[in-house]
Design an enzyme around this catalytic site. Structure first.
Site, PDB file in Angstrom:
ATOM      1  N   SER A   1     -11.103  -0.350  -0.629  1.00  0.00           N
ATOM      2  CA  SER A   1      -9.814  -1.007  -0.445  1.00  0.00           C
ATOM      3  C   SER A   1      -9.636  -2.294  -1.251  1.00  0.00           C
ATOM      4  CB  SER A   1      -9.580  -1.300   1.038  1.00  0.00           C
ATOM      5  OG  SER A   1     -10.578  -2.160   1.540  1.00  0.00           O
TER       6      SER A   1
ATOM      7  N   ASP B   1     -14.150   7.422   4.818  1.00  0.00           N
ATOM      8  CA  ASP B   1     -12.839   6.827   5.072  1.00  0.00           C
ATOM      9  C   ASP B   1     -11.990   6.994   3.814  1.00  0.00           C
ATOM     10  OD1 ASP B   1     -10.724   4.946   5.094  1.00  0.00           O
ATOM     11  OD2 ASP B   1     -11.809   3.579   6.419  1.00  0.00           O
TER      12      ASP B   1
ATOM     13  N   ASN C   1       0.829  -1.218   0.000  1.00  0.00           N
ATOM     14  CA  ASN C   1       0.000   0.000   0.000  1.00  0.00           C
ATOM     15  C   ASN C   1       0.858   1.260   0.000  1.00  0.00           C
ATOM     16  OD1 ASN C   1      -2.496  -1.424   0.213  1.00  0.00           O
ATOM     17  ND2 ASN C   1      -2.082  -1.747   2.379  1.00  0.00           N
TER      18      ASN C   1
ATOM     19  N   LYS D   1      -0.870   4.024   4.572  1.00  0.00           N
ATOM     20  CA  LYS D   1      -0.984   3.555   3.178  1.00  0.00           C
ATOM     21  C   LYS D   1      -0.045   4.417   2.327  1.00  0.00           C
ATOM     22  CE  LYS D   1      -4.010   0.515   4.524  1.00  0.00           C
ATOM     23  NZ  LYS D   1      -5.441   0.552   4.773  1.00  0.00           N
TER      24      LYS D   1
ATOM     25  N   HIS E   1      -7.376   5.014   1.257  1.00  0.00           N
ATOM     26  CA  HIS E   1      -6.654   4.764  -0.001  1.00  0.00           C
ATOM     27  C   HIS E   1      -6.651   5.955  -0.956  1.00  0.00           C
ATOM     28  CE1 HIS E   1      -5.846   0.590   0.938  1.00  0.00           C
ATOM     29  NE2 HIS E   1      -7.040   0.598   1.519  1.00  0.00           N
TER      30      HIS E   1
ATOM     31  N   GLU F   1     -16.401   4.512   2.265  1.00  0.00           N
ATOM     32  CA  GLU F   1     -15.007   4.794   1.894  1.00  0.00           C
ATOM     33  C   GLU F   1     -15.062   5.661   0.643  1.00  0.00           C
ATOM     34  OE1 GLU F   1     -12.769   1.062   1.591  1.00  0.00           O
ATOM     35  OE2 GLU F   1     -13.915   0.286   3.268  1.00  0.00           O
TER      36      GLU F   1
ATOM     37  N   HIS G   1     -14.851  -1.254   5.135  1.00  0.00           N
ATOM     38  CA  HIS G   1     -13.722  -1.945   5.774  1.00  0.00           C
ATOM     39  C   HIS G   1     -14.105  -2.527   7.138  1.00  0.00           C
ATOM     40  CE1 HIS G   1      -9.623  -2.063   7.666  1.00  0.00           C
ATOM     41  NE2 HIS G   1      -9.284  -2.406   6.441  1.00  0.00           N
TER      42      HIS G   1
HETATM   43  C1  LIG Z   1      -6.167  -0.051   5.989  1.00  0.00           C
HETATM   44  C2  LIG Z   1      -7.508   0.560   6.198  1.00  0.00           C
HETATM   45  C3  LIG Z   1      -7.902   1.006   7.459  1.00  0.00           C
HETATM   46  C4  LIG Z   1      -7.054   0.807   8.680  1.00  0.00           C
HETATM   47  O1  LIG Z   1      -5.929   1.605   8.668  1.00  0.00           O
HETATM   48  P1  LIG Z   1      -4.615   1.154   9.495  1.00  0.00           P
HETATM   49  O2  LIG Z   1      -3.894   2.445   9.664  1.00  0.00           O
HETATM   50  O3  LIG Z   1      -3.908   0.173   8.666  1.00  0.00           O
HETATM   51  O4  LIG Z   1      -5.102   0.594  10.795  1.00  0.00           O
HETATM   52  C5  LIG Z   1      -9.128   1.615   7.576  1.00  0.00           C
HETATM   53  N1  LIG Z   1      -9.940   1.752   6.507  1.00  0.00           N
HETATM   54  C6  LIG Z   1      -9.608   1.309   5.293  1.00  0.00           C
HETATM   55  C7  LIG Z   1     -10.550   1.479   4.155  1.00  0.00           C
HETATM   56  C8  LIG Z   1      -8.375   0.686   5.096  1.00  0.00           C
HETATM   57  O5  LIG Z   1      -8.051   0.196   3.902  1.00  0.00           O
END
Ligand SMILES: *Cc1c(COP(=O)(O)O)cnc(C)c1O
Length: 402
Positions: A179, A204, A46, A238, A207, A175, A132
């Site tokens: 992801s 969220d 990532n 990421k 990404h 999101e 997620h």
């Molecule tokens: C990876 C991810 C998270 C969690 O983030 P971390 O910092 O790895 O704990 C939350 N939401 C989405 C959509 C993700 O891909």
């Protein structure tokens, strides 16, 4: 009965369904990595922009390590908020276009902390079907009523909002870049729908941060929705190549989180070196202007090549490109064959993705040149469209399980 008997049984069942997962140990990170002397194209990182090993991220991290020591030594509300934490929150708020930001131990903790602060037992949370696991766990922990709307479907969201009984707060969560599918949510429509029914909105941007939007600010800012979306969540782990999560929001909401978010309050602040690596990465992004543009160009060319060969990349529009295979065992076999050709594309299986939609999840990074991508596309097309020979024995297949 031996204590572990049920554990053995659980694992045996996973193995039977080709759902067993194993940890693999690597000695390097990046889009190209060496394993036992051989170079592999890694499509599972990532670290889209290659910032995890960027000299400026490393030097800022080292500087804070040396000035402040290894740990924050206390939770944020006690004595664990250091100058670097304060600086990082200001930089994130400015990047995201919100009055304030609060850094959490990880993205997972940020999602758990924000949702439990906004919703409780008598409230309703509406989440995209593909949201997620950390979003879903946040909702479960909040004890709110969970309703899932069909993926990227504002009309279904509307129907659920309409049916929702009066009373209690409402929160809509999605999101921006998904992801596992790499597709993009219709943020403006979802937001309008939520506002029409008096719901708060949370997005969220795990990404999207660093990749989309002016200066890598994400899709909320690209679409000018900062004033309508209450919560902009993101992660430092990421595209920013480090570790930690954050919420960008109003000053009032930030204050509420400081007082209410148990996932913020009852855990130690991020180590200074980790905060430093994020600040270094953010400085690199700021200097680069639009760091995601070149990444997205390469990804688009690569995706087009896969699509033209008849592969199903779902609705990917980002640096995340799924190649749908379907069956778990077949997906594992394709991943195994690609590995033998120097391509690491991990098979993603349920429960990470819905039953029957096992896939390769390919992350394009700036470590992948156009030439690398062209070679990889050829191999992926050959393996994913070709007849697989005799199934390999279960033991070798399991080595690639994720
Ligand atoms: C990876 C991810 C998270 C969690 O983030 P971390 O910092 O790895 O704990 C939350 N939401 C989405 C959509 C993700 O891909």
């Amino acid at each position: 009965m031996r204590f572990e008997a049920w554990i053995d049984e659980e694992i045996a069942q996973l193995r039977e369904k080709s759902l067993e997962r194993r940890l693999s140990v690597f000695s390097e990170t990046g889009g190209k990595i060496k394993i036992e002397g051989r170079t592999f194209l890694n499509f599972s990182s990532n670290d889209y922009l290659g910032l995890a090993r960027h000299p400026e991220a490393i030097s800022t991290s080292r500087k804070y390590l040396e000035s402040y020591g290894c740990g924050a030594t206390a939770s944020r509300l006690i004595t664990g908020t250091l100058d670097p934490h304060d600086e990082l929150e200001r930089v994130i708020a400015a990047l995201k276009g919100y009055p304030g930001a609060l850094v959490f131990g990880s993205g997972f903790l940020a999602n758990a902390g924000i949702i439990t602060s906004l919703a409780g037992r008598s409230d309703h949370v509406f989440a995209d079907k593909l949201a997620h696991a950390s979003i879903i766990d946040g909702i479960v922990l909040s004890r709110a009523n969970l309703k899932r709307f069909h993926h990227n479907d504002p009309d279904h969201l509307k129907a659920l909002l309409k049916q929702c009984p009066a009373g209690g707060r409402k929160l809509v969560v999605t999101e921006s870049v998904f992801s596992m599918d790499g597709d993009i949510a219709p943020l403006a429509e979802i937001t309008s729908m939520a506002l029409e029914y008096g719901a708060m909105v949370m997005v969220d941007e795990a990404h999207a941060t660093g990749v989309f939007g002016p200066g890598g600010s994400g899709l909320i800012r690209e679409q000018g929705l900062e004033d309508r979306i209450n919560v902009s969540m993101g992660t430092l782990s990421k595209a920013l190549g480090g570790y930690g999560g954050f919420i960008a929001c109003s000053s009032a909401l930030r204050e509420l989180l400081v007082n209410r978010a148990r996932a913020f309050i009852y855990t130690t602040g991020l180590p200074p070196a980790v905060v430093g690596s994020a600040l270094g990465a953010l400085a690199v992004i700021q200097k680069a202007g639009n760091p995601g543009a070149e990444l997205l160009r390469r990804a688009a060319t690569f995706r087009k090549r896969l699509q033209e060969a008849g592969l199903n990349t779902l609705n990917s529009e980002s640096q995340i490109i799924p190649v749908l295979i379907g069956e778990n065992a077949r997906t594992l076999a394709v991943a195994q064959r690609l590995k033998s050709k120097g391509i690491l594309a991990v098979a993603i299986r349920p429960p990470t993705v819905p039953e029957g939609t096992a896939r390769l999840r390919l992350s394009v990074t700036l470590d992948h040149s156009d030439h690398d991508l062209e070679r990889a596309a050829g191999e992926i097309i050959a393996e994913a469209t070709g007849e697989l020979g005799a199934p390999e024995d279960a033991k070798t297949r399991r080595k690639d399980a994720c």
